[in-house]
Design a protein around this motif. Structure first.
Motif, mmCIF file in Angstrom:
data_model
loop_
_atom_site.group_PDB
_atom_site.id
_atom_site.type_symbol
_atom_site.label_atom_id
_atom_site.label_comp_id
_atom_site.label_asym_id
_atom_site.label_seq_id
_atom_site.Cartn_x
_atom_site.Cartn_y
_atom_site.Cartn_z
ATOM 1 N N LEU A 64 0.844 -1.187 0.000
ATOM 2 C CA LEU A 64 0.000 0.000 0.000
ATOM 3 C C LEU A 64 0.882 1.241 0.000
ATOM 4 O O LEU A 64 1.809 1.348 0.813
ATOM 5 N N ALA A 106 -6.403 -4.873 -12.847
ATOM 6 C CA ALA A 106 -7.159 -4.076 -11.887
ATOM 7 C C ALA A 106 -8.493 -4.762 -11.597
ATOM 8 O O ALA A 106 -8.972 -5.556 -12.406
ATOM 9 N N PRO A 147 -3.588 6.364 -8.289
ATOM 10 C CA PRO A 147 -4.616 5.394 -7.866
ATOM 11 C C PRO A 147 -4.968 4.404 -8.975
ATOM 12 O O PRO A 147 -5.272 3.237 -8.694
ATOM 13 N N ASP A 166 -3.060 2.952 -10.879
ATOM 14 C CA ASP A 166 -2.055 1.893 -10.952
ATOM 15 C C ASP A 166 -2.392 0.731 -10.022
ATOM 16 O O ASP A 166 -1.709 -0.304 -10.043
ATOM 17 N N THR A 167 -3.423 0.894 -9.222
ATOM 18 C CA THR A 167 -3.839 -0.167 -8.313
ATOM 19 C C THR A 167 -4.238 -1.410 -9.094
ATOM 20 O O THR A 167 -5.091 -1.351 -9.977
ATOM 21 N N VAL A 197 -0.648 -4.313 -5.610
ATOM 22 C CA VAL A 197 -0.225 -2.923 -5.414
ATOM 23 C C VAL A 197 -1.482 -2.084 -5.240
ATOM 24 O O VAL A 197 -2.367 -2.104 -6.097
ATOM 25 N N THR A 198 -1.541 -1.368 -4.136
ATOM 26 C CA THR A 198 -2.680 -0.500 -3.861
ATOM 27 C C THR A 198 -2.178 0.918 -3.668
ATOM 28 O O THR A 198 -1.318 1.159 -2.813
ATOM 29 N N VAL A 199 -2.699 1.837 -4.476
ATOM 30 C CA VAL A 199 -2.293 3.238 -4.400
ATOM 31 C C VAL A 199 -3.480 4.045 -3.900
ATOM 32 O O VAL A 199 -4.521 4.098 -4.550
ATOM 33 N N SER A 200 -3.306 4.671 -2.755
ATOM 34 C CA SER A 200 -4.385 5.451 -2.168
ATOM 35 C C SER A 200 -4.284 6.906 -2.595
ATOM 36 O O SER A 200 -3.196 7.434 -2.806
#
Length: 121
Positions: free
Chosen positions: A9, A38, A86, A88-89, A117-120
């Motif tokens: 994250l 995704a 985000p 790219d999550t 992969v988590t993009v906040s």
């Protein structure tokens, strides 16, 4: 076998480095690629590299932000991801090809497990 790692994250604008360690038969492949899927979407090409490192391909969406590299001594391919967004999550997969560097999924012969992969925002 292909062992992917490095997911996690991260906040938007941050960086992560994914690793894909090749062993066994995959060590003798000609090229490696990264793909991502995704939630609710199809798996898409991200980047690919020949084991020599001479040839690299990138998806337009990651050009200038992601860098793929190979370390033959460690039988490992890396995906350095900077300026993450985000969008790219996804679950990121590495794959090996005996046919050469390609953006096409069906050119890859062996797939590793994914790393999330988590993009906040």
């Amino acid at each position: 076998q292909l062992q992917a790692s490095g997911g996690g994250l991260v906040q938007a604008g941050g960086s992560l480095r994914l690793s894909c360690a090749a062993s066994g038969r995959t060590f003798s492949s000609n090229a490696m690629g990264w793909f991502r899927q995704a939630p609710g979407k199809e798996r898409d090409f991200v980047a690919a590299i020949s084991w020599s490192g001479i040839i690299t391909y990138y998806a337009d969406s990651v050009k200038g932000r992601f860098t793929i590299s190979s370390d033959n001594a460690k039988n490992t391919v890396y995906l350095q991801m900077n300026s993450l967004k985000p969008e790219d999550t996804a679950v990121y997969y590495c794959a090996a090809s005996w046919r050469g560097v390609s953006k096409q999924q069906d050119e890859y012969d062996y797939w590793g497990q994914g790393t999330l992969v988590t993009v906040s925002s």
